[in-house]
Design a protein around this motif. Sequence first.
Motif, PDB file in Angstrom:
ATOM      1  N   GLU A 156       1.020  -1.110  -0.124  1.00 52.21           N
ATOM      2  CA  GLU A 156      -0.143  -0.030  -0.145  1.00 52.21           C
ATOM      3  C   GLU A 156       0.690   1.129   0.158  1.00 52.21           C
ATOM      4  N   LYS A 157       1.961   1.101   0.796  1.00 49.99           N
ATOM      5  CA  LYS A 157       2.929   2.439   1.005  1.00 49.99           C
ATOM      6  C   LYS A 157       3.391   2.851  -0.452  1.00 49.99           C
ATOM      7  N   LYS A 160       0.664   3.889  -2.899  1.00 45.49           N
ATOM      8  CA  LYS A 160       0.216   5.360  -2.757  1.00 45.49           C
ATOM      9  C   LYS A 160       1.279   6.311  -3.053  1.00 45.49           C
ATOM     10  N   LEU A 163       0.770   6.444  -6.764  1.00 40.89           N
ATOM     11  CA  LEU A 163      -0.367   7.288  -7.054  1.00 40.89           C
ATOM     12  C   LEU A 163      -0.190   8.729  -7.141  1.00 40.89           C
ATOM     13  N   ASP A 164       0.482   9.120  -6.053  1.00 44.58           N
ATOM     14  CA  ASP A 164       0.889  10.502  -5.735  1.00 44.58           C
ATOM     15  C   ASP A 164       1.550  11.192  -7.020  1.00 44.58           C
ATOM     16  N   GLU A 175      -2.923   6.002 -12.522  1.00 43.62           N
ATOM     17  CA  GLU A 175      -3.805   6.343 -11.673  1.00 43.62           C
ATOM     18  C   GLU A 175      -4.867   5.235 -11.377  1.00 43.62           C
ATOM     19  N   HIS A 179      -5.269   2.435  -8.139  1.00 46.52           N
ATOM     20  CA  HIS A 179      -6.595   2.584  -7.359  1.00 46.52           C
ATOM     21  C   HIS A 179      -7.029   1.059  -7.194  1.00 46.52           C
ATOM     22  N   LEU A 182      -4.690  -0.648  -4.944  1.00 48.79           N
ATOM     23  CA  LEU A 182      -5.131  -0.311  -3.414  1.00 48.79           C
ATOM     24  C   LEU A 182      -6.009  -0.977  -2.748  1.00 48.79           C
TER      25      LEU A 182
END
Length: 195
Positions: A156-157, A160, A163-164, A175, A179, A182
Amino acid sequence: YQEKLKLLIKFTEACFNVGQEEWFHKTKDLAEIVIGHAEPDTIELAEGLHFKGLGMFPGSNYFEERLSIFNQAHDIVLNLPESKRKNRLFGKIMTTLGNEKTSRPSSVKEEGLELLERRLEFDEEKNINDLKGRAITLGSIGRYYHYNTSEIAMAEKHFKLDLDICYQIDDEEGESQMHSFLGECSIKNKNYKNA
């Protein structure tokens, strides 16, 4: 002569960036022309080798050959004099080689993860500022943890962080992928509300 070779490399990259099967074959063909015209142990030869390996589609059919080609490209670039072009290519090759190694059910998975992590450190150290490459690498590390370990928080880290960057560079496809990953992590954590 060098300018024509650089132009051929750019054209080869454009073929690869189309991202469709028939263009991967063209990428490989063009890369072989680059390799045939490049001097030994040059950045042009390393670029040609890198694109030749990338153009071998589907990659799962050519694992050993691709691994050999990417290792050759890695070793050439490792020994080149310092330059921004060299550093950017070296980062790409580390990501490609790391991905190749982590995608196989073998003892080289951990070597692949180490390469991916080194690539992120290398980006910081050399100030490469390759956001797309950084995102790809972060996503690759996330997938390693997601598919090969029970360390969902690590997956997840990295998803994310990827994704940023996708938001920063307006990468809608990236993206969407992050998603989805995640969401899969949320399901593994039985956090159905966030899935």
